[in-house]
Design a protein around this motif. Structure first.
Motif, PDB file in Angstrom:
ATOM      1  N   LEU A  68       0.844  -1.199   0.000  1.00  0.00           N
ATOM      2  CA  LEU A  68       0.000   0.000   0.000  1.00  0.00           C
ATOM      3  C   LEU A  68       0.877   1.247   0.000  1.00  0.00           C
ATOM      4  N   ASP A  69       0.803   2.054  -1.053  1.00  0.00           N
ATOM      5  CA  ASP A  69       1.521   3.330  -1.055  1.00  0.00           C
ATOM      6  C   ASP A  69       0.686   4.310  -0.218  1.00  0.00           C
ATOM      7  N   TYR A  70       1.324   4.799   0.845  1.00  0.00           N
ATOM      8  CA  TYR A  70       0.617   5.548   1.894  1.00  0.00           C
ATOM      9  C   TYR A  70       1.019   7.003   1.735  1.00  0.00           C
ATOM     10  N   GLU A  71       0.099   7.815   1.166  1.00  0.00           N
ATOM     11  CA  GLU A  71       0.497   9.169   0.749  1.00  0.00           C
ATOM     12  C   GLU A  71      -0.717  10.000   0.364  1.00  0.00           C
ATOM     13  N   ILE A  72      -0.504  11.333   0.261  1.00  0.00           N
ATOM     14  CA  ILE A  72      -1.542  12.193  -0.316  1.00  0.00           C
ATOM     15  C   ILE A  72      -1.256  12.327  -1.815  1.00  0.00           C
ATOM     16  N   LEU A 121       9.806   1.768   3.054  1.00  0.00           N
ATOM     17  CA  LEU A 121      10.184   3.133   2.665  1.00  0.00           C
ATOM     18  C   LEU A 121       9.710   3.453   1.245  1.00  0.00           C
ATOM     19  N   HIS A 122       9.002   4.572   1.133  1.00  0.00           N
ATOM     20  CA  HIS A 122       8.572   5.048  -0.177  1.00  0.00           C
ATOM     21  C   HIS A 122       8.970   6.513  -0.235  1.00  0.00           C
ATOM     22  N   LEU A 123       9.494   6.970  -1.375  1.00  0.00           N
ATOM     23  CA  LEU A 123       9.977   8.351  -1.444  1.00  0.00           C
ATOM     24  C   LEU A 123       9.428   9.107  -2.645  1.00  0.00           C
ATOM     25  N   HIS A 124       8.880  10.289  -2.391  1.00  0.00           N
ATOM     26  CA  HIS A 124       8.542  11.247  -3.441  1.00  0.00           C
ATOM     27  C   HIS A 124       9.578  12.374  -3.305  1.00  0.00           C
ATOM     28  N   PRO A 125      10.704  12.261  -4.008  1.00  0.00           N
ATOM     29  CA  PRO A 125      11.815  13.187  -3.745  1.00  0.00           C
ATOM     30  C   PRO A 125      11.507  14.647  -4.064  1.00  0.00           C
TER      31      PRO A 125
HETATM   32 ZN   LIG Z   1       3.858   7.289  -4.264  1.00  0.00          ZN
END
Ligand SMILES: [Zn+2]
Length: 354
Positions: free
Chosen positions: A8-12, A82-86
């Motif tokens: 699950l990508d957890y983000e806005i 870990l998921h990153l939107h740099p």
């Molecule tokens: Zn994402």
């Protein structure tokens, strides 16, 4: 043997819009309830850079509840990855609006020192949010699925104790980003890599366990449910991180990801059935099947419930990426264990199979 991994990508929204409560907190709470009913684990890819920035500026009152939710999910045996939107790393907040830095959209293409700085900052944020100074993520997924160019990124991630990448979707191609996962179509269901994520390298420091895809005729990407979810988010289209290039869609066959939020039950079942057919031919080969979802896309909880039930009736286990590498990859066990990685894997609940 087949195991399904729900990630699950957890983000806005990628453009900085939307509320944590609506796009992450509440939908994930409902999802976790369903997973608890089935006693199966999730892999939560928490986008750590936006969360760190939101905390720093206190731009969203739900940030403490988000951190609490991450701690509860981990305590319940789910893997926090870990998921990153740099493009958030240099972001600034002004008069209620986030200004994001699109020049840093592809972290892999930045100088090694900058990659190190961003990854180190994100891991340190998660340690703080999880209230555990020893936490080390086991698994990684790049924003916009980017793991190219690979070499520097793979080095930095492995230096931080990360063992698994799940950014690749075989057959993927995004010209604007230089992303090309078409060569990975030749690979098996998982592989180790070092300097090029498309090329298996048995001595590589990281394992690729790609998001499961099937090459389908392009019209199958126009399913009614998928389009309804996309339409539901008009605000996400404004200043989205990835301008859609028509050339990327001008392909007869397109990689459809196994998406538990956007697909219907018949679509999900049909795709897993393809792996089951293959498994009848080669039962000795372990086949991890990574499904992807996004907290912001969670609207159809009934389909998720029926899909979990469908898997249970067929004795298909649901596991985390941590448990998968520990239990199924002999080479993984042979490499020096990381204390935190092992702890995280042990915390995962047992697979539910009937
Ligand atoms: Zn994402």
């Amino acid at each position: 043997m087949i195991s399904v991994i729900f990630t699950l990508d957890y983000e806005i929204y990628g453009n900085g819009q939307g509320s944590l409560e609506e796009l992450a907190l509440e939908p994930t709470r409902r999802l976790a309830e369903i997973f608890k009913e089935f006693a199966v684990p999730l892999v939560v890819f928490a986008e750590a850079i936006e969360l760190a920035k939101i905390k720093e500026t206190q731009s969203d009152p739900a940030i403490s509840a988000i951190e609490q939710q991450l701690r509860s999910l981990r305590a319940a045996g789910h893997e926090i990855a870990l998921h990153l939107h740099p493009w958030w790393a240099n972001a600034h907040y002004e008069k209620g609006t986030w200004h994001l830095d699109w020049t840093e959209r592809n972290l892999c293409a930045l100088p090694a020192a900058r990659i190190e700085e961003v990854v180190a900052g994100a891991v340190s944020y998660l340690r703080c949010a999880l209230a555990d100074p020893l936490y080390t993520p086991h698994s990684y997924r790049g924003g916009l699925w980017l793991m190219q160019p690979t070499q520097n990124m793979a080095r930095v991630l492995s230096r931080h104790g990360i063992r698994v990448d799940s950014s690749v979707f075989k057959g993927g191609r995004t010209r604007a980003l230089g992303l090309d996962y078409r060569p990975a179509l030749r690979n098996g269901s998982d592989w180790r890599f070092s300097s090029d994520v498309n090329v298996p390298d048995n001595g590589g420091p990281l394992w690729e366990i790609p998001i499961y895809t099937e090459m389908v005729p392009f019209w199958r990407m126009l399913g009614r449910k998928r389009l309804r979810i996309q339409r539901k988010m008009p605000e996400a289209a404004n200043g989205a991180p990835l301008p859609r290039r028509w050339l990327d869609f001008l392909r007869f066959r397109y990689p459809q990801k196994l998406d538990f939020c956007r697909m219907t039950l018949p679509e999900l079942a049909r795709m897993v059935d393809l792996v089951r057919q293959e498994d009848r031919r080669t039962p000795e080969v372990f086949k991890p099947v990574v499904s992807i979802g996004h907290s912001k896309d969670l609207v159809d909880f009934d389909t998720i419930t029926t899909f979990l039930d469908w898997l249970r009736k067929r004795s298909i286990s649901v596991i985390t990426l941590g448990a998968l590498t520990r239990d199924h990859f002999p080479l993984f066990r042979a490499t020096p264990p990381h204390p935190e990685t092992d702890g995280a894997s042990r915390a995962a609940p047992a697979m539910a199979s009937s």
